[in-house]
Design a protein around this motif. Sequence first.
Motif, PDB file in Angstrom:
ATOM      1  N   VAL A 193       0.858  -1.196   0.000  1.00 23.96           N
ATOM      2  CA  VAL A 193       0.000   0.000   0.000  1.00 23.96           C
ATOM      3  C   VAL A 193       0.891   1.241   0.000  1.00 23.96           C
ATOM      4  O   VAL A 193       1.899   1.295   0.703  1.00 23.96           O
ATOM      5  N   ARG A 230      -7.821   4.589  -3.626  1.00 20.94           N
ATOM      6  CA  ARG A 230      -8.737   5.690  -3.263  1.00 20.94           C
ATOM      7  C   ARG A 230      -8.481   6.847  -4.226  1.00 20.94           C
ATOM      8  O   ARG A 230      -7.331   7.293  -4.374  1.00 20.94           O
ATOM      9  N   ARG A 252      -7.173   4.994  11.632  1.00 25.04           N
ATOM     10  CA  ARG A 252      -7.729   4.175  12.723  1.00 25.04           C
ATOM     11  C   ARG A 252      -6.597   3.605  13.580  1.00 25.04           C
ATOM     12  O   ARG A 252      -6.690   3.567  14.804  1.00 25.04           O
ATOM     13  N   THR A 294      -5.771   8.465   5.466  1.00 26.27           N
ATOM     14  CA  THR A 294      -7.182   8.139   5.673  1.00 26.27           C
ATOM     15  C   THR A 294      -7.262   6.638   5.950  1.00 26.27           C
ATOM     16  O   THR A 294      -6.243   5.964   6.062  1.00 26.27           O
ATOM     17  N   GLY A 295      -8.477   6.109   6.077  1.00 25.97           N
ATOM     18  CA  GLY A 295      -8.678   4.667   6.186  1.00 25.97           C
ATOM     19  C   GLY A 295      -7.990   4.064   7.388  1.00 25.97           C
ATOM     20  O   GLY A 295      -7.946   4.652   8.471  1.00 25.97           O
ATOM     21  N   ALA A 354      -3.203   3.602  -2.707  1.00 25.61           N
ATOM     22  CA  ALA A 354      -3.384   2.503  -3.654  1.00 25.61           C
ATOM     23  C   ALA A 354      -2.787   1.231  -3.081  1.00 25.61           C
ATOM     24  O   ALA A 354      -1.850   1.286  -2.285  1.00 25.61           O
ATOM     25  N   SER A 385      -9.277  -0.837  -5.736  1.00 25.42           N
ATOM     26  CA  SER A 385      -8.005  -1.039  -5.028  1.00 25.42           C
ATOM     27  C   SER A 385      -7.252   0.274  -4.768  1.00 25.42           C
ATOM     28  O   SER A 385      -6.167   0.245  -4.184  1.00 25.42           O
ATOM     29  N   ASP A 437      -6.096  -9.001   7.076  1.00 29.79           N
ATOM     30  CA  ASP A 437      -4.936  -8.414   6.393  1.00 29.79           C
ATOM     31  C   ASP A 437      -4.070  -7.571   7.331  1.00 29.79           C
ATOM     32  O   ASP A 437      -3.982  -6.339   7.187  1.00 29.79           O
TER      33      ASP A 437
HETATM   34  P1  5GP Z   1      -6.716   0.863   4.055  1.00 32.03           P
HETATM   35  O1  5GP Z   1      -5.500   0.162   4.621  1.00 32.03           O
HETATM   36  O2  5GP Z   1      -6.778   2.307   4.405  1.00 32.03           O
HETATM   37  O3  5GP Z   1      -7.982   0.110   4.338  1.00 32.03           O
HETATM   38  O4  5GP Z   1      -6.545   0.782   2.446  1.00 32.03           O
HETATM   39  C1  5GP Z   1      -5.495   1.434   1.791  1.00 32.03           C
HETATM   40  C2  5GP Z   1      -5.682   1.300   0.285  1.00 32.03           C
HETATM   41  O5  5GP Z   1      -5.520  -0.058  -0.102  1.00 32.03           O
HETATM   42  C3  5GP Z   1      -7.094   1.685  -0.195  1.00 32.03           C
HETATM   43  O6  5GP Z   1      -6.969   2.251  -1.501  1.00 32.03           O
HETATM   44  C4  5GP Z   1      -7.827   0.361  -0.279  1.00 32.03           C
HETATM   45  O7  5GP Z   1      -8.837   0.406  -1.260  1.00 32.03           O
HETATM   46  C5  5GP Z   1      -6.703  -0.586  -0.666  1.00 32.03           C
HETATM   47  N1  5GP Z   1      -6.880  -1.913  -0.051  1.00 32.03           N
HETATM   48  C6  5GP Z   1      -6.427  -2.331   1.143  1.00 32.03           C
HETATM   49  N2  5GP Z   1      -6.760  -3.619   1.365  1.00 32.03           N
HETATM   50  C7  5GP Z   1      -7.437  -4.029   0.293  1.00 32.03           C
HETATM   51  C8  5GP Z   1      -8.048  -5.264  -0.088  1.00 32.03           C
HETATM   52  O8  5GP Z   1      -8.019  -6.280   0.633  1.00 32.03           O
HETATM   53  N3  5GP Z   1      -8.676  -5.275  -1.306  1.00 32.03           N
HETATM   54  C9  5GP Z   1      -8.714  -4.190  -2.121  1.00 32.03           C
HETATM   55  N4  5GP Z   1      -9.345  -4.287  -3.309  1.00 32.03           N
HETATM   56  N5  5GP Z   1      -8.133  -3.024  -1.815  1.00 32.03           N
HETATM   57  C10 5GP Z   1      -7.514  -2.931  -0.615  1.00 32.03           C
END
Ligand code: 5GP
Length: 238
Positions: free
Chosen positions: A92, A199, A103, A98-99, A176, A197, A129
């Motif tokens: 990532v 933002r 948290r 964000t996201g 991403a 996948s 994950d």
């Molecule tokens: P976050 O860690 O904030 O949830 O996600 C960070 C970025 O990675 C976001 O763009 C999110 O859409 C993408 N992402 C994280 N985990 C996954 C996953 O398991 N599947 C998909 N499709 N995207 C993920």
Amino acid sequence: MQKQQLLYSGKAKSLFTTDDENLLIAEFRDDTTAFDGEKHQKLSGKGETNLAISTHLMNEIENKGIPTHFVKSLSSTECVVKKLKMLPVECVIRNIATGSLCRRLGVQQGLSLRPPLFELFLKNDELHDPLINSDHAISFGWATEAQIATMREYTFKLNDILREAFSNAGLILVDAKFEFGIHDGEVYVGDEISPDSCRIWDALTKEPLDKDRFRQDLGKVVASYQEIALRLGISLTA
Ligand code: 5GP
């Protein structure tokens, strides 16, 4: 090319074997999931829109010298890809906080991250994950030190390429997720690069146009994906 058996069915894509052992057919489905598959809906036209966007972006990054699994389009929801041995990690990259980052660390939403922040996650829905570091990946054999170095280098380059492409389309790449696999000993970009996948926000209004619309029940999910495609200059058949 002959489509043969279903090899693997993921949350949004299915992979089929072909008469060429080095090639697979990826089918992009309308299934949309969030929260490790707990929330699920079929959104008409999502698979086709994501395939069109991912194809466009894979071509763009391939042209800039980063190897991808994409081989060719087959239909509005199917493409041919190289068969990769996927590495069970998600890479990532974040330009704006964000996201899960906010948290996890309590940092301010919307904070600009310079340099962009690279994070590794273990691909495991049951464990949600979890965030890992490169030593976890090496010690547990999920990837070698050299593979991690390549994935990290590619992730930063992909971020630069995609940020520019989105910026030219009046969009902001917030963050991403990329997945990589091995083919003939080399690291390739696999999976997809799409609003599922990444933002992606509107540059003026900062409105999310990506899967956060689904995660947060904001509505107009496919319409927003189609808006991204339109702004990138992609013509959709539907
Ligand atoms: P976050 O860690 O904030 O949830 O996600 C960070 C970025 O990675 C976001 O763009 C999110 O859409 C993408 N992402 C994280 N985990 C996954 C996953 O398991 N599947 C998909 N499709 N995207 C993920």
